[in-house]
Design a protein around this motif. Structure first.
Motif, PDB file in Angstrom:
ATOM      1  N   ILE A   1     -44.169  50.313  58.843  1.00  0.00           N
ATOM      2  CA  ILE A   1     -45.254  49.564  58.194  1.00  0.00           C
ATOM      3  C   ILE A   1     -44.658  48.496  57.289  1.00  0.00           C
ATOM      4  CG2 ILE A   1     -47.104  49.799  56.467  1.00  0.00           C
ATOM      5  CD1 ILE A   1     -47.528  52.646  57.533  1.00  0.00           C
ATOM      6  N   SER A   2     -45.200  47.279  57.347  1.00  0.00           N
ATOM      7  CA  SER A   2     -44.729  46.230  56.434  1.00  0.00           C
ATOM      8  C   SER A   2     -45.228  46.526  55.026  1.00  0.00           C
ATOM      9  CB  SER A   2     -45.273  44.866  56.859  1.00  0.00           C
ATOM     10  OG  SER A   2     -44.868  44.582  58.167  1.00  0.00           O
ATOM     11  N   THR A   3     -44.302  46.447  54.083  1.00  0.00           N
ATOM     12  CA  THR A   3     -44.683  46.737  52.696  1.00  0.00           C
ATOM     13  C   THR A   3     -44.585  45.464  51.853  1.00  0.00           C
ATOM     14  OG1 THR A   3     -42.421  47.406  52.295  1.00  0.00           O
ATOM     15  CG2 THR A   3     -43.985  49.160  52.761  1.00  0.00           C
ATOM     16  N   CYS A   4     -45.176  45.512  50.692  1.00  0.00           N
ATOM     17  CA  CYS A   4     -45.229  44.301  49.870  1.00  0.00           C
ATOM     18  C   CYS A   4     -44.072  44.268  48.881  1.00  0.00           C
ATOM     19  CB  CYS A   4     -46.557  44.233  49.128  1.00  0.00           C
ATOM     20  SG  CYS A   4     -46.584  45.223  47.651  1.00  0.00           S
ATOM     21  N   ALA A   5     -43.746  43.046  48.462  1.00  0.00           N
ATOM     22  CA  ALA A   5     -42.732  42.885  47.418  1.00  0.00           C
ATOM     23  C   ALA A   5     -43.419  42.452  46.124  1.00  0.00           C
ATOM     24  CB  ALA A   5     -41.713  41.842  47.855  1.00  0.00           C
ATOM     25  N   ASN A   6     -44.725  42.671  46.054  1.00  0.00           N
ATOM     26  CA  ASN A   6     -45.464  42.295  44.849  1.00  0.00           C
ATOM     27  C   ASN A   6     -45.337  43.386  43.791  1.00  0.00           C
ATOM     28  OD1 ASN A   6     -46.424  40.133  46.397  1.00  0.00           O
ATOM     29  ND2 ASN A   6     -48.174  41.338  47.113  1.00  0.00           N
ATOM     30  N   LYS A   7     -45.740  43.020  42.596  1.00  0.00           N
ATOM     31  CA  LYS A   7     -45.852  44.025  41.525  1.00  0.00           C
ATOM     32  C   LYS A   7     -47.171  43.759  40.812  1.00  0.00           C
ATOM     33  CE  LYS A   7     -40.940  44.679  40.553  1.00  0.00           C
ATOM     34  NZ  LYS A   7     -40.144  43.468  40.672  1.00  0.00           N
ATOM     35  N   CYS A   8     -48.254  43.890  41.559  1.00  0.00           N
ATOM     36  CA  CYS A   8     -49.563  43.543  40.985  1.00  0.00           C
ATOM     37  C   CYS A   8     -49.775  44.304  39.669  1.00  0.00           C
ATOM     38  CB  CYS A   8     -50.675  43.899  41.954  1.00  0.00           C
ATOM     39  SG  CYS A   8     -50.576  42.973  43.492  1.00  0.00           S
ATOM     40  N   VAL A   9     -50.326  43.616  38.699  1.00  0.00           N
ATOM     41  CA  VAL A   9     -50.464  44.218  37.367  1.00  0.00           C
ATOM     42  C   VAL A   9     -51.371  45.441  37.404  1.00  0.00           C
ATOM     43  CG1 VAL A   9     -49.985  42.095  36.084  1.00  0.00           C
ATOM     44  CG2 VAL A   9     -52.348  42.610  36.757  1.00  0.00           C
ATOM     45  N   PHE A  10     -52.234  45.528  38.423  1.00  0.00           N
ATOM     46  CA  PHE A  10     -53.205  46.626  38.493  1.00  0.00           C
ATOM     47  C   PHE A  10     -52.876  47.609  39.608  1.00  0.00           C
ATOM     48  CE2 PHE A  10     -54.623  42.804  40.642  1.00  0.00           C
ATOM     49  CZ  PHE A  10     -54.613  43.254  41.953  1.00  0.00           C
ATOM     50  N   CYS A  11     -51.705  47.459  40.245  1.00  0.00           N
ATOM     51  CA  CYS A  11     -51.408  48.256  41.445  1.00  0.00           C
ATOM     52  C   CYS A  11     -51.601  49.754  41.160  1.00  0.00           C
ATOM     53  CB  CYS A  11     -49.970  48.017  41.905  1.00  0.00           C
ATOM     54  SG  CYS A  11     -49.556  48.990  43.369  1.00  0.00           S
ATOM     55  N   PHE A  12     -52.409  50.396  41.988  1.00  0.00           N
ATOM     56  CA  PHE A  12     -52.688  51.814  41.765  1.00  0.00           C
ATOM     57  C   PHE A  12     -51.441  52.657  42.032  1.00  0.00           C
ATOM     58  CE2 PHE A  12     -54.658  55.950  42.338  1.00  0.00           C
ATOM     59  CZ  PHE A  12     -55.557  55.955  41.282  1.00  0.00           C
ATOM     60  N   ILE A  13     -50.613  52.203  42.971  1.00  0.00           N
ATOM     61  CA  ILE A  13     -49.427  52.990  43.325  1.00  0.00           C
ATOM     62  C   ILE A  13     -48.450  53.053  42.140  1.00  0.00           C
ATOM     63  CG2 ILE A  13     -47.427  53.065  44.895  1.00  0.00           C
ATOM     64  CD1 ILE A  13     -49.414  51.900  47.012  1.00  0.00           C
ATOM     65  N   HIS A  14     -48.361  51.954  41.376  1.00  0.00           N
ATOM     66  CA  HIS A  14     -47.501  51.966  40.188  1.00  0.00           C
ATOM     67  C   HIS A  14     -48.042  52.913  39.113  1.00  0.00           C
ATOM     68  CE1 HIS A  14     -46.142  47.636  41.357  1.00  0.00           C
ATOM     69  NE2 HIS A  14     -45.579  48.559  42.090  1.00  0.00           N
ATOM     70  N   GLN A  15     -49.299  53.290  39.252  1.00  0.00           N
ATOM     71  CA  GLN A  15     -49.919  54.147  38.229  1.00  0.00           C
ATOM     72  C   GLN A  15     -49.997  55.601  38.670  1.00  0.00           C
ATOM     73  OE1 GLN A  15     -53.598  52.531  36.475  1.00  0.00           O
ATOM     74  NE2 GLN A  15     -53.470  50.972  38.066  1.00  0.00           N
ATOM     75  N   LEU A  16     -49.322  55.923  39.798  1.00  0.00           N
ATOM     76  CA  LEU A  16     -49.315  57.322  40.230  1.00  0.00           C
ATOM     77  C   LEU A  16     -48.287  58.089  39.410  1.00  0.00           C
ATOM     78  CD1 LEU A  16     -49.303  56.911  44.136  1.00  0.00           C
ATOM     79  CD2 LEU A  16     -51.218  57.631  42.690  1.00  0.00           C
ATOM     80  N   PRO A  17     -48.553  59.352  39.139  1.00  0.00           N
ATOM     81  CA  PRO A  17     -47.514  60.142  38.468  1.00  0.00           C
ATOM     82  C   PRO A  17     -46.327  60.342  39.399  1.00  0.00           C
ATOM     83  CG  PRO A  17     -49.421  61.502  39.048  1.00  0.00           C
ATOM     84  CD  PRO A  17     -49.776  60.094  39.404  1.00  0.00           C
ATOM     85  N   ARG A  18     -45.174  60.662  38.811  1.00  0.00           N
ATOM     86  CA  ARG A  18     -43.997  60.928  39.651  1.00  0.00           C
ATOM     87  C   ARG A  18     -44.151  62.250  40.385  1.00  0.00           C
ATOM     88  NH1 ARG A  18     -40.033  59.378  35.226  1.00  0.00           N
ATOM     89  NH2 ARG A  18     -40.310  57.140  35.204  1.00  0.00           N
TER      90      ARG A  18
ATOM     91  N   LYS B   1     -46.262  51.033  49.688  1.00  0.00           N
ATOM     92  CA  LYS B   1     -47.095  49.883  49.292  1.00  0.00           C
ATOM     93  C   LYS B   1     -47.337  49.024  50.540  1.00  0.00           C
ATOM     94  CE  LYS B   1     -44.946  47.934  45.883  1.00  0.00           C
ATOM     95  NZ  LYS B   1     -44.703  47.171  44.673  1.00  0.00           N
ATOM     96  N   ASP B   2     -48.253  49.486  51.401  1.00  0.00           N
ATOM     97  CA  ASP B   2     -48.423  48.750  52.645  1.00  0.00           C
ATOM     98  C   ASP B   2     -49.127  47.424  52.401  1.00  0.00           C
ATOM     99  OD1 ASP B   2     -51.385  48.865  53.715  1.00  0.00           O
ATOM    100  OD2 ASP B   2     -50.991  50.813  52.824  1.00  0.00           O
ATOM    101  N   ASP B   3     -48.670  46.427  53.117  1.00  0.00           N
ATOM    102  CA  ASP B   3     -49.262  45.084  53.039  1.00  0.00           C
ATOM    103  C   ASP B   3     -49.074  44.501  54.439  1.00  0.00           C
ATOM    104  OD1 ASP B   3     -50.591  43.132  51.569  1.00  0.00           O
ATOM    105  OD2 ASP B   3     -48.757  42.081  51.029  1.00  0.00           O
ATOM    106  N   ASP B   4     -49.747  45.136  55.405  1.00  0.00           N
ATOM    107  CA  ASP B   4     -49.441  44.912  56.814  1.00  0.00           C
ATOM    108  C   ASP B   4     -50.691  44.403  57.515  1.00  0.00           C
ATOM    109  OD1 ASP B   4     -48.928  45.306  59.576  1.00  0.00           O
ATOM    110  OD2 ASP B   4     -47.373  46.771  59.084  1.00  0.00           O
ATOM    111  N   PHE B   5     -50.591  43.202  58.096  1.00  0.00           N
ATOM    112  CA  PHE B   5     -51.773  42.619  58.728  1.00  0.00           C
ATOM    113  C   PHE B   5     -52.303  43.488  59.862  1.00  0.00           C
ATOM    114  CE2 PHE B   5     -50.044  41.082  62.734  1.00  0.00           C
ATOM    115  CZ  PHE B   5     -48.680  41.023  62.479  1.00  0.00           C
ATOM    116  N   ARG B   6     -51.419  44.296  60.454  1.00  0.00           N
ATOM    117  CA  ARG B   6     -51.875  45.146  61.554  1.00  0.00           C
ATOM    118  C   ARG B   6     -52.806  46.238  61.021  1.00  0.00           C
ATOM    119  NH1 ARG B   6     -45.977  46.499  63.539  1.00  0.00           N
ATOM    120  NH2 ARG B   6     -45.908  46.897  61.305  1.00  0.00           N
ATOM    121  N   LEU B   7     -52.456  46.796  59.845  1.00  0.00           N
ATOM    122  CA  LEU B   7     -53.326  47.821  59.256  1.00  0.00           C
ATOM    123  C   LEU B   7     -54.617  47.204  58.743  1.00  0.00           C
ATOM    124  CD1 LEU B   7     -50.770  50.071  57.336  1.00  0.00           C
ATOM    125  CD2 LEU B   7     -51.639  50.276  59.662  1.00  0.00           C
ATOM    126  N   SER B   8     -54.534  45.933  58.360  1.00  0.00           N
ATOM    127  CA  SER B   8     -55.746  45.248  57.921  1.00  0.00           C
ATOM    128  C   SER B   8     -56.707  45.124  59.097  1.00  0.00           C
ATOM    129  CB  SER B   8     -55.375  43.867  57.375  1.00  0.00           C
ATOM    130  OG  SER B   8     -56.503  43.239  56.820  1.00  0.00           O
TER     131      SER B   8
END
Ligand code: SF4
Length: 435
Positions: free
Chosen positions: A90-107, A116-123
């Motif tokens: 899966i293509s993943t993103c190189a972004n660090k969106c300020v609101f990204c939910f994945i960055h807010q997951l517990p370890r 962090k998928d950012d894949d036009f095929r999944l879209s």
């Protein structure tokens, strides 16, 4: 001929009986490498090339390749289910969106949750929203050539500088309008999304974004405005806040005013507001007609209206449902409303609001409830009745586990009562209430 490679082709997950695929002898685990001489990169290539009547398949089974011929009648299902792509595919993103939910997951959660998928095929295949920031020319051309439409695009802001900041200053250009224009010129239909972060992309920024997207209608078919979700695990992340109730009420008014304008100028409402905002504002939900066919219900735009109208139809048809003594679990945002509705349809059914201690923060929706929160809350309820109905949307697609890896069976063991997932759909709820 190129040697077979496990990275090529698509893998058959299942073959439905009495279908052309079954007749041709395809089986789960087969890797389809090519159709009519055209190599397959993924499920989209498979869909694209499998439309012909006569298909010559190049199949790999147990390391050996063989040719399989298959004939399909127009309009008839081939009968093949494909395996979902693995995380590495899966293509993943190189972004660090300020609101990204994945960055807010517990370890310490399961690895697949951090992809962090950012894949036009999944879209295209599943309606996942993508930013288009990392899309190279070949991928853009493929979208156009294979007419991968509709696509779901995370816009957030049309002002390039603001979007760049919201996406966490990626290396690639964040200028979205020229990309949307190009896709629109190629006839690709898109649904835009704006995750609203109060103080960052609301107010005049939101107005600019919506006004700059509108000229791309009908290619940009809808713009969904959804509120930012914040968990308590925002370590070393930019300071953000959620909407206040007053802001939520103001937003409902603003969006409804814009919708009235767009109905006159575009012939449709074009911009839509997430259900959560109406619930937070205590505002009446728009009628079903205002969702214009519910094209983006999966993004939380009109799901509640659709569910409640369905429940009202059930009520009109059956008056009171003879329900078992059951406990229905919901998130804190929707539970009070669900309880009122169920009191009319199935008096006596108990609704329990489960606070989200796992994610904390402002997370109040049913879809992010974890097994441990449900278990802890229900353990304090004296009589759960014959069964506990939990929201099916809280379980991972196809995996049957909550986000914290507990399963309904785990909860059944701990609580001593059957715990049954139910889809957010009136007939499914009715069936579960009746048992
Ligand atoms: S695009 Fe942004 S929100 Fe989406 S996964 Fe990447 S960083 Fe997270």
């Amino acid at each position: 001929m190129r040697p077979p490679s496990s990275a090529e082709g698509v893998v058959v997950a299942a073959v439905r009986p009495r279908t052309p695929a079954a007749t041709a002898g395809l089986a789960a685990g087969d890797r389809i490498l090519a159709i009519n001489g055209r190599r397959l990169r993924d499920a989209i290539d498979f869909q694209f090339h499998a439309g012909d009547g006569r298909l010559a398949l190049d199949v790999e089974r147990d390391g050996r390749r063989r040719a399989t011929a298959l004939t399909r009648r127009p309009g008839l299902d081939l009968g093949v289910e494909l395996e979902a792509p693995r995380p590495g595919e899966i293509s993943t993103c190189a972004n660090k969106c300020v609101f990204c939910f994945i960055h807010q997951l517990p370890r310490g959660m399961r690895r697949s949750l951090y992809v962090k998928d950012d894949d036009f095929r999944l879209s295209f295949l599943h309606g996942n929203y993508i930013t288009l920031t990392d899309l190279d020319e070949a991928a853009l051309q493929r979208i156009v050539d294979q007419r991968l439409s509709p696509l779901y695009v995370s816009v957030h802001a049309t002002d390039p500088d603001l979007r760049h900041a919201l996406l966490g200053r990626p290396r690639a250009s964040a200028d979205i309008v020229p990309r949307l224009e190009r896709l629109a010129r190629a006839g690709i239909r898109m649904h835009a999304q704006i995750v609203l972060c109060p103080g960052l992309n609301d107010g005049p920024h939101l107005e600019r974004s919506v006004r700059e997207l509108a000229p791309l209608h009908p290619h940009v078919a809808t713009t969904a405005v959804v509120p930012v979700g914040l968990t308590r695990h925002r370590e070393r992340l930019p300071a953000l806040r959620t909407l206040t109730d007053d802001e939520a009420r103001g937003l409902v008014h603003t969006i409804e005013t814009w919708q009235a304008d767009f109905r006159r100028t575009l012939g449709g409402r074009f911009v839509f507001l997430g259900d959560e905002v109406y619930l937070q504002a205590g505002a009446p939900l728009p009628p079903a007609a205002a969702y214009e066919g519910f094209p983006i219900a999966e993004d939380g735009i009109g799901l509640v209206r659709r569910f409640e109208d369905g429940l009202a139809r059930v009520h009109r048809r059956h008056r009171h449902v003879q329900a078992r003594a059951v406990t229905v679990v919901s998130g804190t945002l929707y539970a009070p409303r669900l309880e009122r509705l169920l009191q009319a349809v199935a008096p006596g059914v108990r609704v329990v609001a489960v606070p989200n201690a796992f994610f904390g923060g402002s997370v109040a929706v049913a879809g992010l409830l974890t097994g441990q929160d449900i278990q802890r809350t229900l353990a304090a309820v004296p009589d759960l009745g014959e069964a506990v109905l939990v929201p099916g949307v809280a379980l991972r697609d196809g995996e049957g586990v909550f986000l914290d890896d507990l399963t309904p069976a785990d909860l059944t063991r701990h609580l001593g009562v059957a715990v049954v997932p139910v889809e957010p759909e009136p007939r499914a709820l009715l069936r579960a209430l009746r048992g």
